[in-house]
Write a protein that holds these residues in place. Structure first.
Motif, PDB file in Angstrom:
ATOM      1  N   PRO A  37     -47.703 -14.619 -18.051  1.00 30.51           N
ATOM      2  CA  PRO A  37     -46.385 -14.746 -17.433  1.00 30.51           C
ATOM      3  C   PRO A  37     -46.332 -15.663 -16.202  1.00 30.51           C
ATOM      4  CG  PRO A  37     -46.727 -12.493 -18.108  1.00 30.51           C
ATOM      5  CD  PRO A  37     -48.030 -13.215 -18.335  1.00 30.51           C
ATOM      6  N   ARG A  38     -47.288 -15.564 -15.295  1.00 31.40           N
ATOM      7  CA  ARG A  38     -47.267 -16.411 -14.084  1.00 31.40           C
ATOM      8  C   ARG A  38     -47.360 -17.890 -14.463  1.00 31.40           C
ATOM      9  NH1 ARG A  38     -50.359 -15.311  -8.615  1.00 31.40           N
ATOM     10  NH2 ARG A  38     -50.465 -13.264  -9.580  1.00 31.40           N
ATOM     11  N   ARG A  41     -44.065 -18.930 -16.229  1.00 25.92           N
ATOM     12  CA  ARG A  41     -42.974 -19.015 -15.255  1.00 25.92           C
ATOM     13  C   ARG A  41     -43.058 -20.329 -14.481  1.00 25.92           C
ATOM     14  NH1 ARG A  41     -37.891 -17.540 -13.819  1.00 25.92           N
ATOM     15  NH2 ARG A  41     -37.700 -17.369 -11.585  1.00 25.92           N
ATOM     16  N   SER A  44     -42.006 -23.172 -16.759  1.00 27.21           N
ATOM     17  CA  SER A  44     -40.577 -23.097 -17.045  1.00 27.21           C
ATOM     18  C   SER A  44     -39.737 -23.566 -15.855  1.00 27.21           C
ATOM     19  CB  SER A  44     -40.213 -21.655 -17.415  1.00 27.21           C
ATOM     20  OG  SER A  44     -38.831 -21.512 -17.558  1.00 27.21           O
ATOM     21  N   ARG A  45     -40.087 -23.107 -14.665  1.00 26.77           N
ATOM     22  CA  ARG A  45     -39.337 -23.503 -13.465  1.00 26.77           C
ATOM     23  C   ARG A  45     -39.481 -25.004 -13.199  1.00 26.77           C
ATOM     24  NH1 ARG A  45     -35.382 -20.698 -11.569  1.00 26.77           N
ATOM     25  NH2 ARG A  45     -35.796 -21.676  -9.580  1.00 26.77           N
ATOM     26  N   THR A 183     -40.172 -21.832  -5.812  1.00 20.70           N
ATOM     27  CA  THR A 183     -39.571 -21.331  -7.058  1.00 20.70           C
ATOM     28  C   THR A 183     -40.575 -21.279  -8.195  1.00 20.70           C
ATOM     29  OG1 THR A 183     -38.824 -23.516  -7.826  1.00 20.70           O
ATOM     30  CG2 THR A 183     -37.295 -22.265  -6.417  1.00 20.70           C
ATOM     31  N   TRP A 185     -43.626 -20.165  -7.907  1.00 24.76           N
ATOM     32  CA  TRP A 185     -44.555 -19.043  -7.702  1.00 24.76           C
ATOM     33  C   TRP A 185     -43.881 -17.686  -7.806  1.00 24.76           C
ATOM     34  CZ3 TRP A 185     -47.287 -22.922  -8.245  1.00 24.76           C
ATOM     35  CH2 TRP A 185     -47.385 -23.996  -7.371  1.00 24.76           C
ATOM     36  N   THR A 186     -42.549 -17.642  -7.868  1.00 26.65           N
ATOM     37  CA  THR A 186     -41.845 -16.342  -7.891  1.00 26.65           C
ATOM     38  C   THR A 186     -41.564 -15.884  -9.297  1.00 26.65           C
ATOM     39  OG1 THR A 186     -39.696 -17.464  -7.696  1.00 26.65           O
ATOM     40  CG2 THR A 186     -40.750 -16.693  -5.663  1.00 26.65           C
TER      41      THR A 186
END
Length: 186
Positions: A37-38, A41, A44-45, A183, A185-186
């Motif tokens: 997931p990390r 993410r 994707s961001r 953004t 890293w969140t």
């Protein structure tokens, strides 16, 4: 001319289960599970940040194709890479190919590093990208919260910047937009 053994490598790649991403690097198949997931993410961001300005042309100059996980054939069915993100200038690739893979060398690639892929990305894939003339590469490490920007100069990768934390950055080749690293890293 391609041999039956070379075709069988690609056939093996195509037969991998859906939960694995496969590549043929330096004549060997490499397979890894789908990103954590990390990792997903961050990719994707970054795709949204760059894609909005450079692919869509919203709040940026447009003129690029920005795609997640494209299958790139540097040598058809023999040297096959799947970067986390890749981009092509429209002037070099005016339209998307009809095939399910790309043969045009990208102008930019991005690898999101994870503990299981970092050494392969750095030590195996980066030399391949340099060999085939990819001009720009970014290495994003969500755990360390860093982005390394590299540019190919005379066939060798040169670091043009290392960014971290919550910096807002403008980085070649996408220096007409600002990317909020926080953004990723969140």
């Amino acid at each position: 001319m391609q041999t039956a053994e070379q075709f069988s490598l690609y056939d093996q790649l195509a037969a991998l289960p859906e939960n694995l991403t496969g590549e043929i690097l330096n004549g060997q198949i490499h397979a890894q599970p789908r990103p954590a997931p990390r990792h997903a993410r961050a990719a994707s961001r970054l795709d949204r940040s760059i894609g909005r300005g450079y692919d869509d042309g919203d709040d940026g100059p447009g003129g690029w194709w920005i795609l997640p996980e494209p299958e790139i054939h540097f040598v058809r069915k023999l040297e096959v890479v799947v970067p986390d993100l890749a981009g092509w200038k429209h002037e070099r690739m005016p339209k998307l190919p009809e095939t399910d893979y790309f043969e045009t060398v990208p102008d930019w690639v991005c690898e999101v590093l994870s503990p299981s892929t970092a050494s392969k990305d750095r030590e195996v894939k980066m030399p391949i990208y340099a060999h085939y003339g990819v001009r720009h590469a970014w290495l994003v490490d969500p755990k360390a919260r860093t982005l390394e920007a590299l540019e190919l100069r005379s066939g060798v990768w040169a670091e043009i910047g290392r960014f971290s934390g919550s910096d807002a950055v403008s980085i070649v080749p996408f220096d007409k937009i600002r990317i909020e690293l926080a953004t990723l890293w969140t």
